[in-house]
Design a protein around this motif. Structure first.
Motif, PDB file in Angstrom:
ATOM      1  N   LEU A 178       0.830  -1.201   0.000  1.00 13.52           N
ATOM      2  CA  LEU A 178       0.000   0.000   0.000  1.00 13.52           C
ATOM      3  C   LEU A 178       0.867   1.254   0.000  1.00 13.52           C
ATOM      4  N   LEU A 179       0.409   2.270  -0.738  1.00 17.93           N
ATOM      5  CA  LEU A 179       1.071   3.575  -0.792  1.00 17.93           C
ATOM      6  C   LEU A 179       0.115   4.622  -0.251  1.00 17.93           C
ATOM      7  N   ARG A 180       0.569   5.408   0.725  1.00 21.63           N
ATOM      8  CA  ARG A 180      -0.280   6.417   1.335  1.00 21.63           C
ATOM      9  C   ARG A 180       0.410   7.779   1.278  1.00 21.63           C
ATOM     10  N   TYR A 181      -0.343   8.780   0.882  1.00 21.85           N
ATOM     11  CA  TYR A 181       0.192  10.130   0.733  1.00 21.85           C
ATOM     12  C   TYR A 181      -0.655  11.087   1.564  1.00 21.85           C
ATOM     13  N   HIS A 182      -0.118  11.527   2.708  1.00 23.54           N
ATOM     14  CA  HIS A 182      -0.796  12.517   3.534  1.00 23.54           C
ATOM     15  C   HIS A 182      -0.587  13.912   2.954  1.00 23.54           C
ATOM     16  N   LEU A 183      -1.643  14.677   2.924  1.00 20.88           N
ATOM     17  CA  LEU A 183      -1.519  16.081   2.560  1.00 20.88           C
ATOM     18  C   LEU A 183      -1.031  16.862   3.777  1.00 20.88           C
ATOM     19  N   GLY A 184      -0.116  17.800   3.542  1.00 17.67           N
ATOM     20  CA  GLY A 184       0.401  18.640   4.617  1.00 17.67           C
ATOM     21  C   GLY A 184      -0.065  20.071   4.460  1.00 17.67           C
ATOM     22  N   ASN A 185       0.323  20.906   5.382  1.00 16.87           N
ATOM     23  CA  ASN A 185      -0.118  22.304   5.337  1.00 16.87           C
ATOM     24  C   ASN A 185       0.427  23.048   4.117  1.00 16.87           C
ATOM     25  N   HIS A 186       1.597  22.631   3.591  1.00 12.48           N
ATOM     26  CA  HIS A 186       2.105  23.276   2.386  1.00 12.48           C
ATOM     27  C   HIS A 186       1.230  22.953   1.179  1.00 12.48           C
ATOM     28  N   CYS A 187       0.607  21.773   1.186  1.00 10.56           N
ATOM     29  CA  CYS A 187      -0.322  21.436   0.096  1.00 10.56           C
ATOM     30  C   CYS A 187      -1.525  22.367   0.103  1.00 10.56           C
ATOM     31  N   GLN A 188      -1.875  22.850   1.278  1.00 11.40           N
ATOM     32  CA  GLN A 188      -3.022  23.759   1.383  1.00 11.40           C
ATOM     33  C   GLN A 188      -2.782  25.044   0.602  1.00 11.40           C
ATOM     34  N   TRP A 189      -1.503  25.400   0.395  1.00  9.05           N
ATOM     35  CA  TRP A 189      -1.198  26.605  -0.372  1.00  9.05           C
ATOM     36  C   TRP A 189      -1.751  26.519  -1.789  1.00  9.05           C
ATOM     37  N   LEU A 190      -1.832  25.298  -2.336  1.00  6.84           N
ATOM     38  CA  LEU A 190      -2.421  25.131  -3.659  1.00  6.84           C
ATOM     39  C   LEU A 190      -3.896  25.534  -3.638  1.00  6.84           C
ATOM     40  N   GLU A 191      -4.612  25.069  -2.603  1.00  9.13           N
ATOM     41  CA  GLU A 191      -6.025  25.420  -2.478  1.00  9.13           C
ATOM     42  C   GLU A 191      -6.190  26.922  -2.255  1.00  9.13           C
ATOM     43  N   ASP A 192      -5.313  27.492  -1.433  1.00  7.85           N
ATOM     44  CA  ASP A 192      -5.384  28.929  -1.173  1.00  7.85           C
ATOM     45  C   ASP A 192      -5.169  29.724  -2.458  1.00  7.85           C
ATOM     46  N   TYR A 193      -4.249  29.238  -3.288  1.00 11.69           N
ATOM     47  CA  TYR A 193      -3.947  29.940  -4.532  1.00 11.69           C
ATOM     48  C   TYR A 193      -5.141  29.899  -5.484  1.00 11.69           C
ATOM     49  N   VAL A 194      -5.795  28.735  -5.546  1.00 10.13           N
ATOM     50  CA  VAL A 194      -6.975  28.617  -6.406  1.00 10.13           C
ATOM     51  C   VAL A 194      -8.125  29.459  -5.856  1.00 10.13           C
ATOM     52  N   ASP A 195      -8.229  29.537  -4.530  1.00  9.65           N
ATOM     53  CA  ASP A 195      -9.256  30.398  -3.939  1.00  9.65           C
ATOM     54  C   ASP A 195      -9.076  31.853  -4.391  1.00  9.65           C
ATOM     55  N   ALA A 196      -7.800  32.269  -4.479  1.00 11.10           N
ATOM     56  CA  ALA A 196      -7.507  33.642  -4.902  1.00 11.10           C
ATOM     57  C   ALA A 196      -7.574  33.804  -6.419  1.00 11.10           C
ATOM     58  N   ASN A 197      -7.460  32.682  -7.147  1.00 15.39           N
ATOM     59  CA  ASN A 197      -7.469  32.711  -8.613  1.00 15.39           C
ATOM     60  C   ASN A 197      -8.393  31.597  -9.120  1.00 15.39           C
ATOM     61  N   PRO A 198      -9.695  31.725  -8.927  1.00 18.61           N
ATOM     62  CA  PRO A 198     -10.627  30.632  -9.217  1.00 18.61           C
ATOM     63  C   PRO A 198     -10.644  30.186 -10.668  1.00 18.61           C
ATOM     64  N   ALA A 199     -10.136  31.001 -11.582  1.00 19.22           N
ATOM     65  CA  ALA A 199     -10.093  30.594 -12.988  1.00 19.22           C
ATOM     66  C   ALA A 199      -9.162  29.405 -13.205  1.00 19.22           C
ATOM     67  N   LEU A 200      -8.274  29.146 -12.232  1.00 14.47           N
ATOM     68  CA  LEU A 200      -7.311  28.049 -12.351  1.00 14.47           C
ATOM     69  C   LEU A 200      -7.813  26.749 -11.735  1.00 14.47           C
ATOM     70  N   GLU A 201      -9.054  26.742 -11.257  1.00 13.90           N
ATOM     71  CA  GLU A 201      -9.589  25.526 -10.643  1.00 13.90           C
ATOM     72  C   GLU A 201      -9.549  24.365 -11.632  1.00 13.90           C
ATOM     73  N   GLY A 202      -9.015  23.257 -11.182  1.00 13.03           N
ATOM     74  CA  GLY A 202      -8.872  22.080 -12.039  1.00 13.03           C
ATOM     75  C   GLY A 202      -7.538  22.001 -12.737  1.00 13.03           C
ATOM     76  N   LEU A 203      -6.800  23.115 -12.785  1.00 16.83           N
ATOM     77  CA  LEU A 203      -5.485  23.127 -13.419  1.00 16.83           C
ATOM     78  C   LEU A 203      -4.364  22.958 -12.391  1.00 16.83           C
ATOM     79  N   ILE A 204      -4.544  23.567 -11.221  1.00 15.70           N
ATOM     80  CA  ILE A 204      -3.554  23.440 -10.156  1.00 15.70           C
ATOM     81  C   ILE A 204      -4.127  22.506  -9.098  1.00 15.70           C
ATOM     82  N   ASP A 205      -3.767  21.253  -9.195  1.00 17.24           N
ATOM     83  CA  ASP A 205      -4.320  20.222  -8.326  1.00 17.24           C
ATOM     84  C   ASP A 205      -3.225  19.201  -8.034  1.00 17.24           C
ATOM     85  N   LEU A 206      -2.949  18.967  -6.767  1.00 16.35           N
ATOM     86  CA  LEU A 206      -1.830  18.102  -6.383  1.00 16.35           C
ATOM     87  C   LEU A 206      -1.968  16.699  -6.949  1.00 16.35           C
TER      88      LEU A 206
END
Length: 265
Positions: free
Chosen positions: A105-133
């Motif tokens: 099994l392979l498991r990948y926990h998201l960390g707080n730095h990954c949240q920066w991707l969501e924050d960036y999309v929140d500020a730039n919603p036109a990029l939703e679906g393009l910037i995704d971990l």
């Protein structure tokens, strides 16, 4: 040919906080990850052949879109998110996946730095679906189970979390076991710490363990401030009844001893 005996215990390897990526400091582009430490840990994992390999969070730094660099464009000169993600896939994700036992099994926990991707999309919603971990790293299609930020995965009676929600400074391990009241191992704090809790009416001890990181110990943004950071990783075994045994090893200068062998690149 004799049939290979099936292992009764499951083996695991836990890696935390590689922060794969780069920063611009002193006019030069420098890695935040430590490839020598990463390679030493992967070399051990290839020998150990874990049944479960867990990335405990912040394997990608995502510094190129950090909110800490708002209005500081010079700090991001030459730092490219896609290039860092391609390097993470080539130099960590793929070789790590190749070390697990058949059917592992392979498991990948998201960390707080990954949240920066969501924050960036929140500020730039036109990029939703393009910037995704997940899509940028190809996690799901490569067989990785994604554990959400704040979520936990289990290794028998051991719980794994990233650790960003645990506060406590030098007492962070005690804070963790007091909060979760479970055997709880975590990263995020880039150090090694341990605390044990045995309740008066419960003879089963519980431990909180902070596991060291795989990133550089003195990044440029820290400006040579003193810290408690250490490099290392964790491995162990899970018995059929869920009991577990573990070792936390410290990596120094890209090398460490484990199971009677020196691992280095």
């Amino acid at each position: 040919m004799a049939k290979q005996k099936r292992r009764s215990e499951l083996r695991f390897v836990n890696l935390f906080d590689a922060h794969y990526g780069h920063e611009r400091t002193g006019g030069h582009l420098k890695p935040l990850h430590d490839q020598a430490a990463i390679d030493a840990a992967l070399k051990f994992s290839a020998d150990f052949k874990p049944d479960i390999l867990t990335f405990g969070g912040d394997m990608a730094d995502c510094g190129a879109i950090s909110h800490w660099k708002d209005n500081k464009q010079r700090q991001n000169e030459g730092v490219k998110l896609r290039r860092d993600f391609e390097g993470l896939k080539t130099n960590l994700l793929a070789p790590a996946a190749a070390t697990i036992a058949k059917g592992g099994l392979l498991r990948y926990h998201l960390g707080n730095h990954c949240q920066w991707l969501e924050d960036y999309v929140d500020a730039n919603p036109a990029l939703e679906g393009l910037i995704d971990l997940d899509s940028m790293l190809g996690l799901t299609v490569s067989g990785w189970e994604i554990i959400p930020l704040g979520g936990a995965s289990k290794l028998g009676k051991l719980y794994i979390v990233h650790g960003d929600q645990i506060k406590g400074g030098v007492n962070v391990a005690k804070r963790a076991v007091d909060l979760y009241q479970r055997n709880i191992h975590f990263g995020h704090h880039h150090t090694f710490a341990l605390a044990t809790n045995v309740a008066p009416l419960d003879e089963k001890p519980k431990q909180g363990v902070a596991v060291p990181c795989l990133c550089k110990l003195n990044p440029g943004y820290a400006k040579n401030a003193p810290n408690r950071w250490l490099q290392g990783c964790e491995y162990g075994w899970i018995e059929p009844n869920g009991n577990f045994h573990y070792h936390v090893v410290q990596i120094i200068g890209g090398q460490f001893h484990a199971e009677g062998r020196l691992y280095k690149v």
